[in-house]
Design an enzyme around this catalytic site. Structure first.
Site, PDB file in Angstrom:
ATOM      1  NE  ARG A  86     -33.145 -65.258  37.922  1.00 42.51           N
ATOM      2  CZ  ARG A  86     -32.576 -66.403  37.580  1.00 42.51           C
ATOM      3  NH1 ARG A  86     -31.281 -66.486  37.460  1.00 42.51           N
ATOM      4  NH2 ARG A  86     -33.303 -67.459  37.343  1.00 42.51           N
ATOM      5  CB  THR A 118     -27.081 -70.496  40.712  1.00 45.34           C
ATOM      6  OG1 THR A 118     -27.815 -69.509  39.978  1.00 45.34           O
ATOM      7  CG2 THR A 118     -27.850 -70.877  41.975  1.00 45.34           C
ATOM      8  CG  HIS A 122     -21.410 -84.069  46.195  1.00 43.53           C
ATOM      9  ND1 HIS A 122     -20.441 -84.837  46.761  1.00 43.53           N
ATOM     10  CD2 HIS A 122     -21.457 -82.923  46.928  1.00 43.53           C
ATOM     11  CE1 HIS A 122     -19.921 -84.201  47.795  1.00 43.53           C
ATOM     12  NE2 HIS A 122     -20.526 -83.034  47.909  1.00 43.53           N
ATOM     13  CE  LYS A 167     -37.076 -56.004  37.019  1.00 45.25           C
ATOM     14  NZ  LYS A 167     -36.326 -56.831  36.186  1.00 45.25           N
ATOM     15  CG  ASN A 174     -19.004 -60.731  61.037  1.00 49.13           C
ATOM     16  OD1 ASN A 174     -18.740 -61.220  62.133  1.00 49.13           O
ATOM     17  ND2 ASN A 174     -19.603 -59.564  60.899  1.00 49.13           N
ATOM     18  N   GLY A 194     -24.658 -61.357  54.896  1.00 49.72           N
ATOM     19  CA  GLY A 194     -24.827 -62.498  55.786  1.00 49.72           C
ATOM     20  C   GLY A 194     -25.704 -63.590  55.202  1.00 49.72           C
TER      21      GLY A 194
END
Length: 187
Positions: A180, A165, A115, A183, A85, A142
């Site tokens: 994360r 991450t 960096h 659940k 999109n 999004g």
């Protein structure tokens, strides 16, 4: 005898490199021209396919709504049936592979560039990157951000606004900052 790698080879391998070298500047300038031309098109314009084939490493007919922003473009590989999109940003200093039928929401960032954390080293201008791999049938909501070195497994869902991450296993839904696993509800 030591092999001397070009700055482009260093960049693609994830080693520190000089982004100001003439070859890389020329490649980014080429990508900027192609992005400018693509981002001025509208749905149905015949030149869209030609521009995407020139810009991307592998296009496979992906539907990419402009504006679309990249560093180089040639390091991005879409599988068949992909959709992206508005306002996708892909910093492709290392390869980015997006699996078949994956869908990407608006304002998503896929970042391979990294960096130095140390200010003195950062001041030298050195950069490096790590590749990003997104499996098949992945949904990225999004505003999500996928950081360097992440692999997202087949069928995973990245919730809107998530900052990814670390790797996401196949079939798992992640959300939050840092992202994360969600659940699972029982019953």
């Amino acid at each position: 005898m030591d092999v001397v790698l070009s700055e482009r080879d260093k960049m693609l391998s994830g080693a520190p490199y000089d982004p100001g070298c003439p070859e890389l500047v020329a490649l980014r300038t080429r990508a900027q021209r192609l992005m400018r031309d693509y981002n001025q098109t509208i749905y149905g314009d015949a030149q869209r396919a030609e521009l995407m084939q020139a810009l991307l490493g592998t296009w496979n007919g992906a539907v990419i709504r402009p504006p679309f922003h990249v560093d180089y473009g040639v390091n991005i590989h879409f599988g068949p049936g992909c959709f992206a999109n508005f306002n996708l940003v892909v910093l492709d200093v290392c390869p980015v592979h997006i699996g078949a039928r994956s869908q990407i929401g608006p304002n998503v960032q896929i970042l391979t560039a990294d960096h130095p954390r140390d200010a003195a080293t950062r001041a030298t201008g050195a950069e490096w990157g790590r590749p990003v791999t997104i499996g098949a049938d992945v949904w990225i909501g999004g505003g999500a951000i996928i950081l360097p070195g992440v692999t997202v497994g087949d069928g995973a869902i990245i919730a809107a606004g998530a900052v990814v991450t670390r790797d996401v296993p196949a079939g798992v839904t992640v959300m939050g900052n840092p992202a994360r696993p969600q659940k699972q509800k029982e019953g």
